[in-house]
Design a protein around this motif. Sequence first.
Motif, PDB file in Angstrom:
ATOM      1  N   UNK A  33       7.062   7.691  -7.813  1.00 43.27           N
ATOM      2  CA  UNK A  33       7.153   6.343  -8.359  1.00 43.27           C
ATOM      3  C   UNK A  33       8.433   5.676  -7.871  1.00 43.27           C
ATOM      4  N   UNK A  34       8.285   4.462  -7.334  1.00 44.43           N
ATOM      5  CA  UNK A  34       9.435   3.700  -6.857  1.00 44.43           C
ATOM      6  C   UNK A  34      10.429   3.480  -7.985  1.00 44.43           C
ATOM      7  N   UNK A  35      11.706   3.706  -7.701  1.00 44.54           N
ATOM      8  CA  UNK A  35      12.754   3.497  -8.684  1.00 44.54           C
ATOM      9  C   UNK A  35      12.983   4.670  -9.618  1.00 44.54           C
ATOM     10  N   UNK A  36      12.035   5.587  -9.640  1.00 45.78           N
ATOM     11  CA  UNK A  36      12.156   6.779 -10.478  1.00 45.78           C
ATOM     12  C   UNK A  36      12.320   8.024  -9.620  1.00 45.78           C
ATOM     13  N   UNK A  70       0.799  -1.230   0.000  1.00 44.09           N
ATOM     14  CA  UNK A  70       0.000   0.000   0.000  1.00 44.09           C
ATOM     15  C   UNK A  70       0.831   1.279   0.000  1.00 44.09           C
ATOM     16  N   UNK A  71       1.936   1.366   0.750  1.00 47.62           N
ATOM     17  CA  UNK A  71       2.706   2.609   0.641  1.00 47.62           C
ATOM     18  C   UNK A  71       3.199   2.890  -0.776  1.00 47.62           C
ATOM     19  N   UNK A  72       3.679   1.863  -1.477  1.00 49.11           N
ATOM     20  CA  UNK A  72       4.111   2.070  -2.868  1.00 49.11           C
ATOM     21  C   UNK A  72       2.934   2.538  -3.722  1.00 49.11           C
ATOM     22  N   UNK A  73       1.780   1.946  -3.496  1.00 53.44           N
ATOM     23  CA  UNK A  73       0.573   2.294  -4.249  1.00 53.44           C
ATOM     24  C   UNK A  73       0.151   3.736  -3.987  1.00 53.44           C
ATOM     25  N   UNK A  74       0.068   4.114  -2.726  1.00 57.86           N
ATOM     26  CA  UNK A  74      -0.379   5.463  -2.393  1.00 57.86           C
ATOM     27  C   UNK A  74       0.617   6.524  -2.855  1.00 57.86           C
ATOM     28  N   UNK A  75       1.905   6.238  -2.741  1.00 54.74           N
ATOM     29  CA  UNK A  75       2.909   7.204  -3.199  1.00 54.74           C
ATOM     30  C   UNK A  75       2.841   7.377  -4.711  1.00 54.74           C
ATOM     31  N   UNK A  76       2.617   6.293  -5.425  1.00 52.27           N
ATOM     32  CA  UNK A  76       2.498   6.412  -6.876  1.00 52.27           C
ATOM     33  C   UNK A  76       1.299   7.280  -7.249  1.00 52.27           C
ATOM     34  N   UNK A  77       0.227   7.159  -6.476  1.00 55.28           N
ATOM     35  CA  UNK A  77      -0.945   7.995  -6.725  1.00 55.28           C
ATOM     36  C   UNK A  77      -0.621   9.471  -6.484  1.00 55.28           C
ATOM     37  N   UNK A  78       0.347   9.715  -5.603  1.00 52.80           N
ATOM     38  CA  UNK A  78       0.807  11.087  -5.347  1.00 52.80           C
ATOM     39  C   UNK A  78       1.986  11.463  -6.236  1.00 52.80           C
TER      40      UNK A  78
END
Length: 281
Positions: free
Chosen positions: A141-144, A130-138
């Motif tokens: 993006x992980x790795x970027x 969920x943290x990866x998901x919520x951050x991507x929505x904000x």
Amino acid sequence: MNQTIWVGAVAYDPKVVGIWEGMRRYFVEEAGLPVEVVLFQSYEAQVAALLASPGDRLPRIDIGWNTNLAYIQADAWSDHRCRPIAMRDTDVGWMTKIVAVTGGPVASLADLKTRTLALGSRDSGHAAILPVHFLQRDELVEGKDYQTLRFNTDLGKHGDTGASESEVVRAVLDGRADAGAIGSPFWNAVRNERLVPEGALTEIWTSPSYNHCMFTARPDLDPSLEQRFAKALFGMSYDNPTHRPVLEAEGLRQWIAPQLEAYSELREASAQQGFLTRPLA
């Protein structure tokens, strides 16, 4: 003759044995419900047993005490034929917290850019998915936009042990990570039990709320057995001195009916991150 109900649970900690000895004693001796308990080493094995057909060379259970991820997987892999039965009052309103060293360079989500975020086990809804998901929505993006330091210390347990969250906190404190994602219950324990020096960590972000565990029935379980099981659960009372130690050990005051809306974010995140791809038999 009463049909035995086979219930599965994952032995993520030695205390699980005592919890389910107490639960079984209540079902059999007080509720008059023949229940046997099967302990698994992983939620993957438990979900497979929940979905097993009579001819499969697998153990077969009637009801699984599942994490949110395991419940969503069972729901998806049964074509939505598995049925939610009940959850704990404390399964409602979980959140993920991102914490950082107080006074350090990370004081908001925007400060995470180009920095390192520590995450718990990759199959933990609250400490990874969920943290990866919520951050991507904000739009992080992980790795970027940020890098991750992952602690896959209790795979198969879906983060139940808390071991990976302990590693996340250590990494933030010793500087290997600039911030870390942990579940709100673990964050409460960190503060209330003074697991780190007071004031050492600051909460910089809180996720939207979601729900955690769920008793899940296999698709072809006799509805009358399911109803008897649910009735027995709802008959447990925190005010009963016999029931209270078991309820406290399992971390609740009351069993409640399923509240399904708050699983939607994890369902979406799990699909995006590949957790709803069913393993080959």
